[in-house]
Design an enzyme around this catalytic site. Structure first.
Site, PDB file in Angstrom:
ATOM      1  N   SER A  49       0.822  -1.212   0.000  1.00  0.00           N
ATOM      2  CA  SER A  49       0.000   0.000   0.000  1.00  0.00           C
ATOM      3  C   SER A  49       0.856   1.262   0.000  1.00  0.00           C
ATOM      4  CB  SER A  49      -0.907   0.022   1.221  1.00  0.00           C
ATOM      5  OG  SER A  49      -1.723  -1.128   1.251  1.00  0.00           O
TER       6      SER A  49
HETATM    7  N1  SAH Z   1      -0.918  -4.234   3.754  1.00  0.00           N
HETATM    8  C1  SAH Z   1      -0.370  -4.947   2.625  1.00  0.00           C
HETATM    9  C2  SAH Z   1      -1.374  -4.904   1.495  1.00  0.00           C
HETATM   10  C3  SAH Z   1      -1.216  -6.010   0.534  1.00  0.00           C
HETATM   11  S1  SAH Z   1      -2.456  -6.040  -0.723  1.00  0.00           S
HETATM   12  C4  SAH Z   1       0.931  -4.292   2.200  1.00  0.00           C
HETATM   13  O1  SAH Z   1       1.019  -3.075   2.308  1.00  0.00           O
HETATM   14  O2  SAH Z   1       1.829  -4.992   1.744  1.00  0.00           O
HETATM   15  C5  SAH Z   1      -3.746  -6.978   0.047  1.00  0.00           C
HETATM   16  C6  SAH Z   1      -3.410  -8.380   0.430  1.00  0.00           C
HETATM   17  O3  SAH Z   1      -4.629  -9.001   0.865  1.00  0.00           O
HETATM   18  C7  SAH Z   1      -2.868  -9.247  -0.695  1.00  0.00           C
HETATM   19  O4  SAH Z   1      -1.641  -9.795  -0.310  1.00  0.00           O
HETATM   20  C8  SAH Z   1      -3.934 -10.327  -0.875  1.00  0.00           C
HETATM   21  O5  SAH Z   1      -3.415 -11.581  -1.236  1.00  0.00           O
HETATM   22  C9  SAH Z   1      -4.577 -10.367   0.501  1.00  0.00           C
HETATM   23  N2  SAH Z   1      -5.933 -10.925   0.550  1.00  0.00           N
HETATM   24  C10 SAH Z   1      -6.934 -10.807  -0.351  1.00  0.00           C
HETATM   25  N3  SAH Z   1      -8.028 -11.472   0.032  1.00  0.00           N
HETATM   26  C11 SAH Z   1      -7.718 -12.039   1.243  1.00  0.00           C
HETATM   27  C12 SAH Z   1      -8.430 -12.861   2.164  1.00  0.00           C
HETATM   28  N4  SAH Z   1      -9.694 -13.265   1.935  1.00  0.00           N
HETATM   29  N5  SAH Z   1      -7.793 -13.255   3.295  1.00  0.00           N
HETATM   30  C13 SAH Z   1      -6.520 -12.886   3.555  1.00  0.00           C
HETATM   31  N6  SAH Z   1      -5.783 -12.108   2.708  1.00  0.00           N
HETATM   32  C14 SAH Z   1      -6.373 -11.692   1.576  1.00  0.00           C
END
Ligand code: SAH
Length: 199
Positions: A49
């Site tokens: 993010s």
């Molecule tokens: N806070 C993280 C954001 C990553 S993007 C950062 O800054 O690196 C969002 C993440 O949510 C992705 O890695 C995706 O695989 C995960 N995600 C999506 N659906 C999900 C679910 N149902 N349960 C757990 N993780 C999930």
């Protein structure tokens, strides 16, 4: 970027943002962009993010050093590190195993010992560790996952993007006060889709 100018005032958030080395969470090709205020790819179609959004969501959680936090969407682990700097304990769930493994490695190499990791669909939260004073979701679902709302402690805060995949979503904060859920709109955001595990 001047976080304070953009409305980030919580000193704990500013300190954590200044301390956590974001370059450790990005891909080697993007090292020179690690401290720009923008999301970056982390593989598997996911992104780390934008720092301002990480700071804003963390500020909305109003964390205390005694709080236990649930994070859905570990991704790179960058947001996890910011939470772990401030809260007592972070429970983080990621649905893509290689991302979960890599985030764990990064966070352990940085010395964090107050994080529990889980691989799976975060829709159901983390029942055994509930309730949580704070819950953060970093992927956008069409509606608020009801198990997450239920796992909020009295006085707790839930911060999450809600809206259609691959479109503009709304950043909501849900406050639980005397058993009643209050919903606040905190503006437009754009997150990767919340994925459901097919059973
Ligand atoms: N806070 C993280 C954001 C990553 S993007 C950062 O800054 O690196 C969002 C993440 O949510 C992705 O890695 C995706 O695989 C995960 N995600 C999506 N659906 C999900 C679910 N149902 N349960 C757990 N993780 C999930």
């Amino acid at each position: 970027m001047d976080m304070e100018e953009k409305g980030i005032k919580d000193p704990q958030v500013l300190t954590a943002m200044a301390k956590v080395p974001r370059h450790r969470f990005v891909l080697p090709d993007d090292l020179s962009y690690a401290y720009e205020d923008q999301p970056l790819p982390i593989g598997y179609g996911q992104t780390i993010s934008q720092p301002y959004i990480v700071a804003l969501m963390t500020q909305l959680l109003e964390l205390k050093d005694t709080d236990r936090v649930l994070e859905v969407g570990t991704g790179s682990g960058y947001q996890t590190a910011i939470l772990a700097e401030i809260a007592r304990k972070v429970y983080t769930i990621e649905i893509i195993p290689p991302l979960a493994h890599k985030a764990r490695q990064t966070l352990e190499s940085l010395g964090y010992t107050n994080i529990e990791f889980r691989i799976g669909d975060g829709y159901y939260g983390w029942e055994e560790a509930a309730p949580f004073e704070a819950i953060i979701v970093t992927a956008a679902h069409e509606e608020i996952p009801s198990p997450l709302q239920k796992q909020l402690a009295e006085g707790g805060r839930l911060v999450l993007p809600v809206g259609p995949a691959n479109a503009i979503q709304i950043l909501w904060r849900i406050l639980r006060r005397n058993g009643i859920y209050h919903k606040e709109n905190h503006g437009f955001v754009r997150f990767v889709p919340f994925v459901r595990k097919k059973s």
